[in-house]
Motif scaffolding. Sequence first.
Motif, short mmCIF file in Angstrom:
data_model
loop_
_atom_site.label_atom_id
_atom_site.label_comp_id
_atom_site.label_asym_id
_atom_site.label_seq_id
_atom_site.Cartn_x
_atom_site.Cartn_y
_atom_site.Cartn_z
N VAL A 1 41.86 22.61 57.63
CA VAL A 1 41.34 21.38 58.21
C VAL A 1 42.46 20.69 58.99
CG1 VAL A 1 40.43 19.08 57.68
CG2 VAL A 1 39.55 21.08 56.46
N GLY A 2 42.12 20.28 60.21
CA GLY A 2 43.10 19.63 61.08
C GLY A 2 43.70 20.56 62.12
N VAL B 1 28.55 19.10 60.08
CA VAL B 1 28.16 18.95 61.48
C VAL B 1 27.41 17.63 61.70
CG1 VAL B 1 26.67 19.88 63.30
CG2 VAL B 1 28.19 21.40 62.05
N LYS B 2 26.52 17.29 60.79
CA LYS B 2 25.78 16.03 60.91
C LYS B 2 26.71 14.83 60.81
CE LYS B 2 21.18 17.52 59.47
NZ LYS B 2 20.13 17.41 58.46
N GLN B 3 27.74 14.92 60.00
CA GLN B 3 28.72 13.82 59.89
C GLN B 3 29.50 13.64 61.19
OE1 GLN B 3 31.13 14.81 56.50
NE2 GLN B 3 29.51 14.34 55.03
N ILE C 1 39.33 21.80 63.42
CA ILE C 1 38.62 22.21 62.21
C ILE C 1 38.41 21.02 61.29
CG2 ILE C 1 38.69 23.69 60.16
CD1 ILE C 1 40.35 25.67 61.85
N GLN C 2 37.15 20.81 60.91
CA GLN C 2 36.78 19.72 60.01
C GLN C 2 36.42 20.22 58.61
OE1 GLN C 2 37.07 16.49 61.06
NE2 GLN C 2 37.94 17.46 62.87
N ALA D 1 34.16 23.19 63.38
CA ALA D 1 35.09 22.47 64.25
C ALA D 1 34.31 21.43 65.05
CB ALA D 1 35.79 23.43 65.20
N ASP D 2 34.96 20.32 65.34
CA ASP D 2 34.33 19.26 66.12
C ASP D 2 34.34 19.63 67.61
OD1 ASP D 2 36.92 18.69 67.10
OD2 ASP D 2 37.17 16.96 65.76
N LYS D 3 33.84 18.73 68.45
CA LYS D 3 33.73 19.04 69.89
C LYS D 3 35.09 19.19 70.56
CE LYS D 3 33.39 14.28 71.40
NZ LYS D 3 32.67 13.29 72.13
#
Length: 152
Positions: A5-6, A147-149, A127-128, A121-123
């Motif tokens: 993550v990160g 993904v919803k978060q 990596i989340q 991963a966010d847009k």
Amino acid sequence: MGLKVGDKIPFFTAKDSRGDDFDSHFLIGHKPVVIYFYPKDDTPGCTTQACGFRDQYQDFKEVGAEVIGISSDGLESHQRFSSKYKLPFLLLSDENKKIRNLFGVPSRIFGLLPGRVTYVADKNGVIQMVFNGIFAAKHIPKALEVVKQLIS
């Protein structure tokens, strides 16, 4: 040591299940993405996982995310697997395990079986979530929740 993550998703290329060249530059950093590594096409756990992502694919699309499955199976195997189960997302062939190694996906059972790891991963390509679990069906709800978060 694998991606965590990160970290940013690294760029890579591969053949997709349609026989086209996939270049992650066109997706990573533009929209949320779920990349899941799985051991082998058409095995019980991998089929459960793929069909789970298939059945909830519209939920991922509605929040703007894309799903990609990756294994070391070849193009013909991916085409059969994708066609047999009507998978609406891309499967990428990683026959030389280059992408798996780039992500640092661990092996299981004394290194004999490729690991099952899902990355969200966010847009921006960061990596989340990293979910490393043998229970295939658990990957889908965890990925969808993250993904919803990202959009709330």
